[in-house]
Design a protein around this motif. Structure first.
Motif, PDB file in Angstrom:
ATOM      1  N   THR A  26     -48.842 -52.338 129.227  1.00 23.81           N
ATOM      2  CA  THR A  26     -49.072 -52.087 130.632  1.00 23.81           C
ATOM      3  C   THR A  26     -50.003 -51.213 130.954  1.00 23.81           C
ATOM      4  O   THR A  26     -49.866 -49.938 130.360  1.00 23.81           O
ATOM      5  CB  THR A  26     -47.553 -52.032 131.157  1.00 23.81           C
ATOM      6  OG1 THR A  26     -46.729 -52.941 130.608  1.00 23.81           O
ATOM      7  CG2 THR A  26     -47.763 -51.899 132.580  1.00 23.81           C
ATOM      8  N   CYS A  36     -51.712 -48.670 134.441  1.00 28.34           N
ATOM      9  CA  CYS A  36     -51.646 -47.863 135.635  1.00 28.34           C
ATOM     10  C   CYS A  36     -53.092 -47.812 135.976  1.00 28.34           C
ATOM     11  O   CYS A  36     -53.588 -47.112 135.259  1.00 28.34           O
ATOM     12  CB  CYS A  36     -50.694 -46.872 135.411  1.00 28.34           C
ATOM     13  SG  CYS A  36     -50.466 -45.905 137.031  1.00 28.34           S
ATOM     14  N   ILE A  82     -49.424 -51.489 137.131  1.00 30.08           N
ATOM     15  CA  ILE A  82     -49.025 -50.846 137.989  1.00 30.08           C
ATOM     16  C   ILE A  82     -50.097 -50.051 138.674  1.00 30.08           C
ATOM     17  O   ILE A  82     -51.294 -49.510 138.412  1.00 30.08           O
ATOM     18  CB  ILE A  82     -48.261 -49.384 137.240  1.00 30.08           C
ATOM     19  CG1 ILE A  82     -47.508 -50.154 136.189  1.00 30.08           C
ATOM     20  CG2 ILE A  82     -47.522 -48.447 138.077  1.00 30.08           C
ATOM     21  CD1 ILE A  82     -46.670 -48.951 135.025  1.00 30.08           C
ATOM     22  N   GLU A  99     -51.308 -47.501 141.347  1.00 32.23           N
ATOM     23  CA  GLU A  99     -50.796 -46.047 141.762  1.00 32.23           C
ATOM     24  C   GLU A  99     -51.457 -45.630 143.036  1.00 32.23           C
ATOM     25  O   GLU A  99     -52.808 -45.638 143.111  1.00 32.23           O
ATOM     26  CB  GLU A  99     -51.124 -45.115 140.516  1.00 32.23           C
ATOM     27  CG  GLU A  99     -50.468 -43.709 140.378  1.00 32.23           C
ATOM     28  CD  GLU A  99     -50.720 -42.975 139.412  1.00 32.23           C
ATOM     29  OE1 GLU A  99     -50.060 -43.384 138.326  1.00 32.23           O
ATOM     30  OE2 GLU A  99     -51.365 -42.103 139.030  1.00 32.23           O
ATOM     31  N   LYS A 119     -46.083 -53.557 139.802  1.00 32.20           N
ATOM     32  CA  LYS A 119     -45.121 -52.369 140.088  1.00 32.20           C
ATOM     33  C   LYS A 119     -46.110 -51.467 140.924  1.00 32.20           C
ATOM     34  O   LYS A 119     -47.179 -51.461 140.809  1.00 32.20           O
ATOM     35  CB  LYS A 119     -44.804 -51.539 139.002  1.00 32.20           C
ATOM     36  CG  LYS A 119     -43.825 -52.449 138.039  1.00 32.20           C
ATOM     37  CD  LYS A 119     -43.159 -51.827 136.980  1.00 32.20           C
ATOM     38  CE  LYS A 119     -41.939 -52.859 136.308  1.00 32.20           C
ATOM     39  NZ  LYS A 119     -41.555 -51.900 135.159  1.00 32.20           N
ATOM     40  N   ALA A 121     -46.469 -47.191 142.093  1.00 33.97           N
ATOM     41  CA  ALA A 121     -46.126 -45.809 141.790  1.00 33.97           C
ATOM     42  C   ALA A 121     -46.902 -44.861 142.739  1.00 33.97           C
ATOM     43  O   ALA A 121     -47.875 -45.147 143.305  1.00 33.97           O
ATOM     44  CB  ALA A 121     -46.786 -45.567 140.249  1.00 33.97           C
TER      45      ALA A 121
END
Length: 635
Positions: free
Chosen positions: A480, A482, A514, A516, A544, A546
């Motif tokens: 994964t 980010c 992810i 951010e 996701k 963040a």
């Protein structure tokens, strides 16, 4: 919820089936009772006929039966009648006009008291009865009434069960942690008492969360803000300055300014304590307005009469212009005619580059401040360090040309750093970007990102970085990744359309991404509909979210749950030497406590030693990244 709906349908079906069964049994019983009653009535008529025959056989001659018996048998709808005595037929009667099947006829045979034998064949008592209009109207009205009752009962039953399903839906949302959606569910669930109780508890819980957020913000303010000016205090300044350095060496370029007020005692005598507070408030508000255009700027009160400004990613020429603006803005305020107005305010600046020592930087700023004070007038002074880095000295036109050429030639590339959990297992990787110039030298992101923001090229750069991750890194493994996104990128329609179509085409990759976003962007632009829509779209696609740089500014944390962030990343200024700073530990405890029962992981960035990592794990931090953890991963 599926099980609840299945049970509801089964219960409704059982109710309808039970109602139908009751109606069927009731109707069957009514029919059987009617048949039994008619047969009983017919039997009574036959018995009365037998009594009449016995009495008349005693009083009358036998040949007189033909005078009164045929009309009576016709009234009885008799088909065959036979009265005999021994082998002798006393009287017979036949009626063939009735259209009734012979196998449905009823035969009555009996031995009378005077030796007579009776044989009577009659149709079923209900065979010759036909429903008239009154009866049909009554039957239709009855069925309509039953239908209306069933319809009303089914509607009432469904409404009651719908209320139970709404309670089940609210309960499911509460268990999943989606309290906002649970509060927005229509409040007509039943039983109403339970529904009102849930609504009240949700309202109280929301108030408690807000109160907890206010308490967290109060703790942060009391820890990191100056009580008089409401800007950062000495602890806040040191934390942020440590975040801009590594091993006491600066990791970027910029400027540090010290602003000092002279003769503060004289000002306090003339204005009083409240007037002095008002003076500082006006001064800090004016300087804050000047610094609004500079991202990641640091503004704090270093001592009783000294303010400090740190602006990273600033060129030397821009630093000179900023110093002039700050001094001019402060001198334009109305209270600078007090005390000694010509020698009241001084500003000392020190320009720094990557690799400069932090201690040396502060000493240079203090030397510049002393030099400004020695001139005995309101003035500013820049510490002259000599030659400036060529990369820093590039103008905006040259930076734009460099960045556009790098985009066309695809000279942006990625680096990655592992995020490790408390068991030293890799959770995911954060992607960092670098650019390469014509000579093959790497250009740090701290240099080109500020200029890319000024030139409006961040959406194109971050798209190129994201393409490398999606189609270069992710097909090679199952990790994964980010990726940081800027405000310009998130509100860019072209980028949003591209990322939406790409994630729709490569749906399995979305769950391994992810995105951010900086806390500063969320707090300042949380009411921007384009930003909120983009974040919701990314989350619904399966990625996701963040938020990083948490703790860099003193703000509330309610936005974390409002925007459904999955990860919270502590700013390195909070993490740096956290084992020696109880204030930072208090902030981390407060943050984690505020996120209690929320499905949010707290991650630390910039961990550089074993003591920091151990302290963070004790405080409840889920994972971290940094130089120390890179060594663990490599080993």
């Amino acid at each position: 919820m599926k099980l609840t709906k299945i049970l509801t349908k089964k219960l409704t079906s059982f109710w309808l089936l039970s109602l139908a069964a009751v109606a069927f049994v009731f109707l069957l019983g009514a029919i059987m009772s009617f048949i039994q009653l008619t047969y009983t009535f017919q039997q009574q008529k036959v018995t009365e006929l037998e009594i009449m025959l016995v009495e008349h056989s005693k009083q009358l001659e036998q040949n007189q039966f033909s005078t009164w018996l045929p009309p009576l048998l016709s009234a009885y709808n008799a088909v065959d009648f036979s009265l005999s005595q021994g082998d002798k037929i006393v009287y017979e009667y036949h009626h063939d006009n009735l259209n009734i099947a012979k196998n449905s006829l009823t035969l009555y045979q009996n031995q009378l008291d005077n030796g007579l034998q009776l044989s009577l064949t009659m149709p079923p008592p209900f065979a010759l009865h036909h429903l008239g209009w009154p009866e049909l109207v009554i039957v239709i009205i009855g069925f309509i009434a039953i239908g209306i009752f069933v319809r009303f009962g089914h509607g009432w039953y469904s409404r009651e069960l719908d209320g139970i399903e709404q309670l089940a839906l609210r309960s499911k949302l509460i268990l999943e942690g989606d309290l906002v959606q649970a509060a927005q569910v229509p409040t007509n669930g039943k039983p109403r008492m339970i529904n009102r109780a849930i609504s009240k508890l949700l309202s109280d819980l929301d108030d408690a969360h807000k109160e907890r957020g206010r308490l967290d913000q109060f703790i942060r303010k009391d820890t990191f803000l100056d009580k008089q000016t409401q800007i950062g205090n000495g602890i806040f300044f040191q934390n942020r300055l440590d975040a801009l350095s590594h091993n006491q060496k600066m990791i970027a370029h910029g400027v540090l300014m010290l602003i000092e007020f002279d003769d503060m005692d004289l000002v306090e005598e003339e204005l009083g304590e409240s007037g002095l507070k008002a003076m500082f408030t006006l001064t800090t508000e004016a300087i804050t307005a000047v610094l609004a255009q500079y991202e990641d700027s640091i503004f704090a009160r270093r001592s009783y009469q000294q303010l400090v400004i740190v602006v990273p990613q600033l060129s030397l020429a821009e630093a000179d212009q900023l110093a002039q603006r700050v001094l001019k803005t402060c001198l334009a305020l109305p209270f600078y005619g007090l005390g000694n107005p010509d020698n009241f305010l001084h500003l000392g600046s020190a320009f720094f580059k990557a690799g400069d020592l932090q201690v040396q930087l502060i000493e240079e700023a203090e030397m510049a401040l002393r030099a400004a004070q020695l001139q005995r007038v309101n003035n500013w002074f820049m510490y002259d360090k000599g030659a400036v880095d060529e990369e820093i000295a590039k103008g905006s036109v040259r930076w734009r040309s460099f960045l556009e050429n790098a985009l066309v030639a695809k000279r942006f590339f990625t680096l990655q750093q592992a995020i490790v959990d408390s068991d030293n297992r890799i959770l995911h990787y954060e992607i960092f970007s670098r650019a390469r110039d014509h000579q093959g030298n790497d250009v740090r992101a701290t240099l080109f990102i500020p200029m890319a923001n000024k030139c409006g090229l961040m959406p194109q750069i971050e798209r190129q970085i994201l393409e490398q991750v999606l189609f270069g890194l992710m097909p090679k493994n199952t990790a994964t990744y980010c990726i940081n996104l800027s405000l310009d990128t998130l509100v860019s329609r072209a980028f949003v359309r591209w990322i939406q179509s790409t994630l729709l085409e490569h749906r399995p990759l979305a769950s391994r991404l992810i995105f951010e976003v900086s806390e500063d962007i969320i707090v300042k632009h949380q009411n921007n509909p384009a930003l909120v829509k983009s974040l919701d779209m990314l989350r619904k696609m399966g990625a996701k979210l963040a938020v990083d740089h948490v703790g860099q500014h003193v703000v509330g944390t309610h936005y974390i749950q409002e925007h459904h962030f999955d990860l919270v990343k502590l700013h390195r200024s909070i993490v740096r030497q956290v084992h020696q700073r109880s204030e930072n530990q208090l902030f981390i405890r407060s943050l984690i406590g505020g996120l209690y029962r929320a499905e949010v992981k707290v991650i630390a960035e910039g961990v550089e030693c074993f003591e920091e990592w151990q302290t963070l794990k004790i405080l409840g931090v889920s994972a971290a990244q940094g130089e120390y953890l890179d060594q663990i991963v490599e080993s």
